[in-house]
Design an enzyme around this catalytic site. Structure first.
Site, mmCIF file in Angstrom:
data_model
loop_
_atom_site.group_PDB
_atom_site.id
_atom_site.type_symbol
_atom_site.label_atom_id
_atom_site.label_comp_id
_atom_site.label_asym_id
_atom_site.label_seq_id
_atom_site.Cartn_x
_atom_site.Cartn_y
_atom_site.Cartn_z
ATOM 1 N N THR A 182 0.922 -1.288 -0.116
ATOM 2 C CA THR A 182 0.020 -0.116 0.030
ATOM 3 C C THR A 182 0.870 1.387 -0.003
ATOM 4 O O THR A 182 1.998 1.009 0.330
ATOM 5 C CB THR A 182 -0.945 0.070 1.166
ATOM 6 N N GLU A 327 -5.812 -4.460 -1.369
ATOM 7 C CA GLU A 327 -6.068 -5.368 -0.708
ATOM 8 C C GLU A 327 -7.360 -6.148 -1.259
ATOM 9 O O GLU A 327 -7.557 -7.200 -0.788
ATOM 10 C CB GLU A 327 -6.547 -5.022 0.858
ATOM 11 N N LYS A 434 -17.466 15.987 9.470
ATOM 12 C CA LYS A 434 -18.458 15.751 10.430
ATOM 13 C C LYS A 434 -18.935 17.050 11.089
ATOM 14 O O LYS A 434 -18.285 17.657 11.412
ATOM 15 C CB LYS A 434 -18.361 15.040 11.543
ATOM 16 N N TRP A 439 -22.832 14.002 8.199
ATOM 17 C CA TRP A 439 -21.703 13.579 7.405
ATOM 18 C C TRP A 439 -21.718 14.583 5.983
ATOM 19 O O TRP A 439 -22.839 14.525 5.343
ATOM 20 C CB TRP A 439 -21.364 12.116 7.127
#
Length: 542
Positions: A182, A327, A434, A439
């Site tokens: 990653t 992944e 937030k 959100w």
């Protein structure tokens, strides 16, 4: 009772054997490191990959040993790829665009033994190799080795005269095949260890009509680098069906890509949104055409509506948005419509989502306590994924250490899923804004704002607010020669987003930095904004 079927292990050598036997004359075209366009085919590359295997075996490379590459998309890179996995070695692609200290960490963590590299990486390697003691040999993927301060060989001389009879396969299909790290935006990069079976299944999954829909009739321009999660799996899926491969090398400017698309009859391509923005700007400037391109996959970050519309309206090209991560091998969802007969206008809202899950995988949304959330298209939750092409843990960490009690992997993304199964990423968990207990999707605002005709790139960040906890601000990199004011962008957003999503400020910047995978580097943006103070009006209602 056991089935009476042949025991045919799913190892990746069989993919290239199949390509050579049944699609041997299908072209593989490369813009070579020496400059000219070169032409080969699957049969020739298969023979040369076997020669690579012979050379690796002569070095003492065996099953499980890590063979590293550092280079762009080319036929030689492809030969090394299959030459390594064919004998059970682990192909480890190093990303030359990472920070040097990250590359050193990755190479040492993986314990790479030999490195095949493009000549353009010579100066970088001079800095890295003294810090990478496990790498004992360097071979440059070229006819002649560049001048270097370390011992190295030229690929063609190393390969020349070797026999092409190395034995492939014969190992367990669950053996490791590839290692990809990653990008390490938080902490050290983590290694994802792919298996032969998982990559083989991923290749077949991507070939589905509701996925990439590749076939022997396609000519594939592979822009996404081979060091980005197996080039989104196309390094396996294209040979499996005998699609023509067009490999652009290091020359990824718009003019060079457009030339390959037109001269090679490209029907399909895959790249991050910034590549398509660059190509569209070039086509507009040169009044260029796309005469053969039929469809493209856009991934790496959310695709702006302006790209989808321009490619469709001006060039007749269908945009397929895909989502995945290192992944997940990586392709996991694709924005192909579920309902038949949709007009283009009706399909756009679905194309703006990351799409439906590919066969053999499963998704769920959970809250911070791990409880499942509804798929109603409105409820935000942490996105979890499960399946045979999803990592169970990281290289060097305990098996299964990345999974919850149900065996799901936490993607780190926040998303919604609607009743048709269309998933939409609304933010990375660490980037979600937030505000007043609700959100705000920074991705949605970014994708709308970048449609402004003066915008080159846009980013939205959450900034601490004394009343609402956080409020969004919009950062804009203008196109060259353009000038604009804050209100111009706020007026553009007005009516396109919820009023309470409206940024509290618009900041014009010289550059919005991109990370090594083409995504906006918000970590660096936050660093550059150190000392910034948000305009605050205590009487303003949201």
């Amino acid at each position: 009772m056991r089935a009476l079927m042949q025991d045919w292990s799913l190892t990746l050598d069989k993919i290239f054997d199949h390509a050579a036997r049944w699609h041997g004359d299908r072209e593989v075209v490369t813009r070579s490191v020496e400059g000219p366009i070169t032409r080969s085919d699957y049969a020739t590359l298969h023979r040369r990959a076997k020669q690579v295997s012979h050379g690796l075996l002569e070095m003492g490379i065996g099953p499980g040993d890590r063979v590293a590459t550092m280079g762009w998309n080319s036929d030689r890179h492809l030969e090394v790829w299959y030459g390594a996995v064919g004998i059970g070695a682990v192909l480890h692609t190093l990303n030359p665009r990472l920070f040097p200290e990250q590359i050193v960490y990755i190479a040492n963590h993986a314990q790479d033994t030999v490195l095949f590299a493009d000549p353009a990486c010579a100066a970088l390697l001079a800095e890295l190799l003294p810090q990478c003691p496990t790498i004992k040999r360097v071979i440059f993927l070229s006819e002649a080795a560049p001048e270097a301060s370390f011992p190295a060989e030229a690929y063609e001389a190393w390969l020349s005269g070797r026999p092409a009879d190395a034995a492939w396969g014969g190992f367990d299909e669950n053996s490791a095949a590839g290692l990809c790290y990653t990008s390490g935006t938080t902490g050290n990069p983590k290694g994802v260890l792919y298996g032969h079976r998982s990559n083989y299944l991923h290749a077949m999954m991507t070939l589905q009509p509701d996925a990439l829909n590749l076939s022997a009739r396609d000519a594939v321009l592979l822009i996404v680098p081979m060091y980005h999660a197996n080039a989104w799996g196309v390094m396996y899926s294209a040979p499996l069906v005998g699609a023509k491969l067009v490999l652009p090398g290091q020359k990824l400017d718009a003019a060079a890509l457009h030339e390959l698309i037109e001269t090679e009859g490209v029907t399909y391509s895959a790249a991050v949104p910034t590549i398509w923005q660059m190509l569209l700007a070039h086509l507009k400037e040169t009044k260029g055409k796309l005469t053969t391109l039929q469809r493209v996959t856009v991934g790496g970050s959310a695709c702006p509506e302006s790209i989808i519309r321009t490619l469709h309206d001006d060039f007749g090209v269908d945009v397929i948005q895909g989502w995945g991560m290192t992944e997940t091998s990586p392709l996991a969802t694709v924005s192909t419509p579920k309902r038949p007969g949709l007009s283009f206008e009706d399909s756009v809202p679905r194309k703006l989502k990351q799409g439906r899950i590919v066969g053999n995988l499963d998704l769920k949304l959970v809250d911070d306590a791990g409880a499942r959330l509804p798929h109603d298209g409105r409820t935000f939750g942490r996105l979890m994924i499960k399946g045979p092409t999803v990592a169970s843990g990281y290289y060097g960490a305990p098996h299964g250490s990345a999974l919850d009690d149900e065996g799901f992997f936490d993607t780190g993304d926040v998303a919604t899923i609607d009743a048709d199964g269309d998933m939409q990423i609304t933010d990375r968990a660490k980037d979600v804004i937030k505000s007043g207990g609700e959100w705000i999707s920074s991705i949605d605002v970014e994708n709308i704002a970048v449609g402004h005709p003066k915008a080159a790139l846009c980013a939205v960040l959450g900034v601490v607010h004394p009343k609402w906890d956080e409020r969004p601000i919009l950062l804009v990199q203008l196109k060259p020669g353009q000038a604009a004011g804050k209100q111009e962008f706020l007026d553009y957003l007005d009516g396109r987003i919820a009023r309470w999503w409206m940024p509290d400020d618009v900041v014009f910047v010289d550059e919005i930095p991109l990370g090594p995978t083409g995504k906006i580097d918000k970590k660096l943006l936050r660093t550059r904004l150190t000392g910034y103070e948000l305009p605050f009006d205590p009487n303003l209602k949201r």
